[in-house]
Design an enzyme around this catalytic site. Structure first.
Site, PDB file in Angstrom:
ATOM      1  N   GLU A   1     -55.731  22.682   8.722  1.00  0.00           N
ATOM      2  CA  GLU A   1     -56.319  21.489   8.093  1.00  0.00           C
ATOM      3  C   GLU A   1     -57.514  21.858   7.211  1.00  0.00           C
ATOM      4  O   GLU A   1     -57.773  21.198   6.218  1.00  0.00           O
ATOM      5  CB  GLU A   1     -56.741  20.470   9.169  1.00  0.00           C
ATOM      6  CG  GLU A   1     -55.577  19.771   9.854  1.00  0.00           C
ATOM      7  CD  GLU A   1     -54.895  18.680   9.008  1.00  0.00           C
ATOM      8  OE1 GLU A   1     -55.560  18.125   8.102  1.00  0.00           O
ATOM      9  OE2 GLU A   1     -53.707  18.405   9.253  1.00  0.00           O
TER      10      GLU A   1
ATOM     11  N   CYS B   1     -43.644  15.668  13.707  1.00  0.00           N
ATOM     12  CA  CYS B   1     -44.714  16.143  14.577  1.00  0.00           C
ATOM     13  C   CYS B   1     -44.091  16.458  15.930  1.00  0.00           C
ATOM     14  O   CYS B   1     -43.479  15.580  16.550  1.00  0.00           O
ATOM     15  CB  CYS B   1     -45.757  15.032  14.716  1.00  0.00           C
ATOM     16  SG  CYS B   1     -46.991  15.307  15.996  1.00  0.00           S
ATOM     17  N   ASN B   2     -44.221  17.698  16.362  1.00  0.00           N
ATOM     18  CA  ASN B   2     -43.625  18.092  17.642  1.00  0.00           C
ATOM     19  C   ASN B   2     -44.344  17.455  18.824  1.00  0.00           C
ATOM     20  O   ASN B   2     -43.727  17.169  19.844  1.00  0.00           O
ATOM     21  CB  ASN B   2     -43.679  19.607  17.796  1.00  0.00           C
ATOM     22  CG  ASN B   2     -42.751  20.323  16.846  1.00  0.00           C
ATOM     23  OD1 ASN B   2     -41.635  20.652  17.197  1.00  0.00           O
ATOM     24  ND2 ASN B   2     -43.205  20.564  15.628  1.00  0.00           N
ATOM     25  N   THR B   3     -45.657  17.262  18.695  1.00  0.00           N
ATOM     26  CA  THR B   3     -46.422  16.717  19.819  1.00  0.00           C
ATOM     27  C   THR B   3     -45.980  15.283  20.094  1.00  0.00           C
ATOM     28  O   THR B   3     -45.721  14.909  21.242  1.00  0.00           O
ATOM     29  CB  THR B   3     -47.936  16.770  19.523  1.00  0.00           C
ATOM     30  OG1 THR B   3     -48.266  18.068  19.032  1.00  0.00           O
ATOM     31  CG2 THR B   3     -48.743  16.481  20.778  1.00  0.00           C
TER      32      THR B   3
ATOM     33  N   ASP C   1     -47.123  12.312  10.992  1.00  0.00           N
ATOM     34  CA  ASP C   1     -47.731  13.434  11.708  1.00  0.00           C
ATOM     35  C   ASP C   1     -49.196  13.075  11.904  1.00  0.00           C
ATOM     36  O   ASP C   1     -49.682  12.072  11.378  1.00  0.00           O
ATOM     37  CB  ASP C   1     -47.583  14.718  10.867  1.00  0.00           C
ATOM     38  CG  ASP C   1     -48.212  15.933  11.535  1.00  0.00           C
ATOM     39  OD1 ASP C   1     -48.022  16.100  12.752  1.00  0.00           O
ATOM     40  OD2 ASP C   1     -48.907  16.702  10.857  1.00  0.00           O
ATOM     41  N   SER C   2     -49.919  13.951  12.606  1.00  0.00           N
ATOM     42  CA  SER C   2     -51.355  13.738  12.762  1.00  0.00           C
ATOM     43  C   SER C   2     -52.110  14.049  11.466  1.00  0.00           C
ATOM     44  O   SER C   2     -53.210  13.552  11.259  1.00  0.00           O
ATOM     45  CB  SER C   2     -51.875  14.638  13.881  1.00  0.00           C
ATOM     46  OG  SER C   2     -51.592  15.994  13.575  1.00  0.00           O
TER      47      SER C   2
ATOM     48  N   CYS D   1     -44.723  23.438  15.972  1.00  0.00           N
ATOM     49  CA  CYS D   1     -45.721  22.486  15.472  1.00  0.00           C
ATOM     50  C   CYS D   1     -45.594  22.520  13.956  1.00  0.00           C
ATOM     51  O   CYS D   1     -45.505  23.607  13.367  1.00  0.00           O
ATOM     52  CB  CYS D   1     -47.126  22.909  15.898  1.00  0.00           C
ATOM     53  SG  CYS D   1     -48.461  22.001  15.055  1.00  0.00           S
ATOM     54  N   THR D   2     -45.557  21.342  13.344  1.00  0.00           N
ATOM     55  CA  THR D   2     -45.262  21.302  11.906  1.00  0.00           C
ATOM     56  C   THR D   2     -46.415  21.847  11.049  1.00  0.00           C
ATOM     57  O   THR D   2     -46.238  22.048   9.848  1.00  0.00           O
ATOM     58  CB  THR D   2     -44.900  19.872  11.459  1.00  0.00           C
ATOM     59  OG1 THR D   2     -45.915  18.960  11.905  1.00  0.00           O
ATOM     60  CG2 THR D   2     -43.556  19.463  12.029  1.00  0.00           C
ATOM     61  N   HIS D   3     -47.557  22.090  11.659  1.00  0.00           N
ATOM     62  CA  HIS D   3     -48.644  22.759  10.917  1.00  0.00           C
ATOM     63  C   HIS D   3     -48.399  24.269  10.781  1.00  0.00           C
ATOM     64  O   HIS D   3     -48.958  24.909   9.893  1.00  0.00           O
ATOM     65  CB  HIS D   3     -49.987  22.573  11.629  1.00  0.00           C
ATOM     66  CG  HIS D   3     -50.638  21.234  11.411  1.00  0.00           C
ATOM     67  ND1 HIS D   3     -50.222  20.094  12.043  1.00  0.00           N
ATOM     68  CD2 HIS D   3     -51.688  20.872  10.632  1.00  0.00           C
ATOM     69  CE1 HIS D   3     -50.995  19.075  11.665  1.00  0.00           C
ATOM     70  NE2 HIS D   3     -51.893  19.524  10.809  1.00  0.00           N
TER      71      HIS D   3
ATOM     72  N   TYR E   1     -53.666  15.923  17.521  1.00  0.00           N
ATOM     73  CA  TYR E   1     -52.953  15.298  18.642  1.00  0.00           C
ATOM     74  C   TYR E   1     -52.858  16.252  19.843  1.00  0.00           C
ATOM     75  O   TYR E   1     -52.784  15.808  20.983  1.00  0.00           O
ATOM     76  CB  TYR E   1     -51.517  14.943  18.220  1.00  0.00           C
ATOM     77  CG  TYR E   1     -51.333  13.638  17.470  1.00  0.00           C
ATOM     78  CD1 TYR E   1     -52.397  12.775  17.208  1.00  0.00           C
ATOM     79  CD2 TYR E   1     -50.065  13.261  17.032  1.00  0.00           C
ATOM     80  CE1 TYR E   1     -52.202  11.581  16.525  1.00  0.00           C
ATOM     81  CE2 TYR E   1     -49.858  12.066  16.352  1.00  0.00           C
ATOM     82  CZ  TYR E   1     -50.923  11.234  16.098  1.00  0.00           C
ATOM     83  OH  TYR E   1     -50.707  10.045  15.435  1.00  0.00           O
ATOM     84  N   GLY E   2     -52.804  17.550  19.552  1.00  0.00           N
ATOM     85  CA  GLY E   2     -52.508  18.547  20.589  1.00  0.00           C
ATOM     86  C   GLY E   2     -53.288  18.406  21.886  1.00  0.00           C
ATOM     87  O   GLY E   2     -52.708  18.459  22.968  1.00  0.00           O
TER      88      GLY E   2
HETATM   89  N1  DGL Z   1     -48.286  18.815  13.579  1.00  0.00           N
HETATM   90  C1  DGL Z   1     -48.206  18.279  14.885  1.00  0.00           C
HETATM   91  C2  DGL Z   1     -47.155  18.939  15.716  1.00  0.00           C
HETATM   92  O1  DGL Z   1     -46.107  19.262  15.202  1.00  0.00           O
HETATM   93  C3  DGL Z   1     -49.496  17.911  15.583  1.00  0.00           C
HETATM   94  C4  DGL Z   1     -50.629  18.872  15.522  1.00  0.00           C
HETATM   95  C5  DGL Z   1     -51.888  18.320  16.141  1.00  0.00           C
HETATM   96  O2  DGL Z   1     -52.391  17.300  15.635  1.00  0.00           O
HETATM   97  O3  DGL Z   1     -52.371  18.873  17.138  1.00  0.00           O
HETATM   98  O4  DGL Z   1     -47.279  19.121  16.896  1.00  0.00           O
END
Ligand code: DGL
Length: 274
Positions: free
Chosen positions: A157, A78-80, A15-16, A189-191, A47-48
């Protein structure tokens, strides 16, 4: 661990930042005998807002690195990056690859009732259209309402998940989804699972929140069985957490959010060789 036995290799996840740890938490619970090799690309977080081609490049390099380190399966936690690069990473790697989007869609369709599903995600995921395409491929009549939530990742974060700023951001992003009458909301998004308690409060008890990680880990378990890849070593599993940026910030966030002590190493995988 016997390095000669590929089944004893770890599950690689990336992930990011700390988002993918929400997937690791499900994995450790369901598959406690497996080893984990996690990469948080904190040097490039978030990453978004990045162009999808850039995220794709990072994802391929990280996937190659995890496979080269002996990962027997790579999970794009990570979904992105899943939205930007799932097919590219799957084609590129010599090991099976799992991504988030497919499992978010399956899990949502299992609980959706009124035909209106919400997806909250990063700008990159929303712009890619990956969720919309995946939903439509299975159910054409479904109304998919997407909302980008760029404030969420920095809040998670920095550990500010219970702050007034987090509540205000959640209220702002959820309002248009509630207005559309959704009954299911994918945490795309996994966050975002770190914010799930407050999101549920804001969206109300009639909307079902879906975390794709649960269905993904179930699929991972099936894949391990199908391919005969379950770890066989009698030794306890080993878990390694790698980051491309500041390890201290990751340790603090992981400890705060995962409630366990982890050792974090900084590695540079983005040099010209990779
Ligand atoms: N956790 C990631 C996701 O699922 C990326 C979040 C990010 O870095 O913007 O999309």
């Amino acid at each position: 661990m016997n390095p000669a036995d590929p089944d004893d290799g770890p599950i690689g996840l990336f992930d990011s930042g700390v988002g993918g740890l929400t997937v690791v938490a499900h994995l450790l619970q369901r598959l406690p005998e497996e080893s984990v090799l996690y990469f948080g690309d904190t040097a490039h977080l978030p990453y978004g807002p990045r162009p999808l081609e850039e995220v794709r490049d990072y994802a391929i390099r990280i996937g190659r690195y995890l496979a080269a380190q002996g990962a027997k399966i790579v999970v794009m936690a990570c979904n992105t990056s899943t939205s930007a690069a799932f097919d590219a990473v799957q084609e590129d790697l010599p090991v099976p690859v799992l991504g988030m989007v497919e499992y978010g869609v399956h899990a949502a369709l299992a609980v959706a009732r009124n035909g209106k599903v919400g997806v909250i995600a990063t700008q990159g995921t929303v712009l890619s259209g990956a969720y919309e395409r995946a939903f439509r491929a299975v159910r054409e009549d479904l109304q998919v309402v997407q909302q980008a939530c760029p404030e969420f990742v920095p809040l998670v974060e920095s550990g500010a998940t219970d702050s007034p700023e987090a509540l205000a951001a959640i209220q702002q992003y959820i309002a248009p989804l509630s207005a559309q009458g959704i009954d299911t909301l994918v945490l795309g998004c996994t966050h975002y699972p770190y914010l799930a308690g407050t999101i549920q409060q804001v969206v109300g008890p009639n909307v079902v929140l879906v975390d794709p990680a649960e269905a993904l880990v179930q699929a991972l378990e099936r894949l391990l069985d199908e391919k005969g890849l379950r770890r066989r070593s009698p030794d306890p599993p080993t878990h390694r957490f790698l980051v491309s940026g500041d390890p201290a910030a990751f340790v603090a966030a992981a400890h705060r959010l995962l409630h366990r002590e982890i050792l974090v190493e900084k590695v540079d995988i983005f040099d010209a060789e990779n």
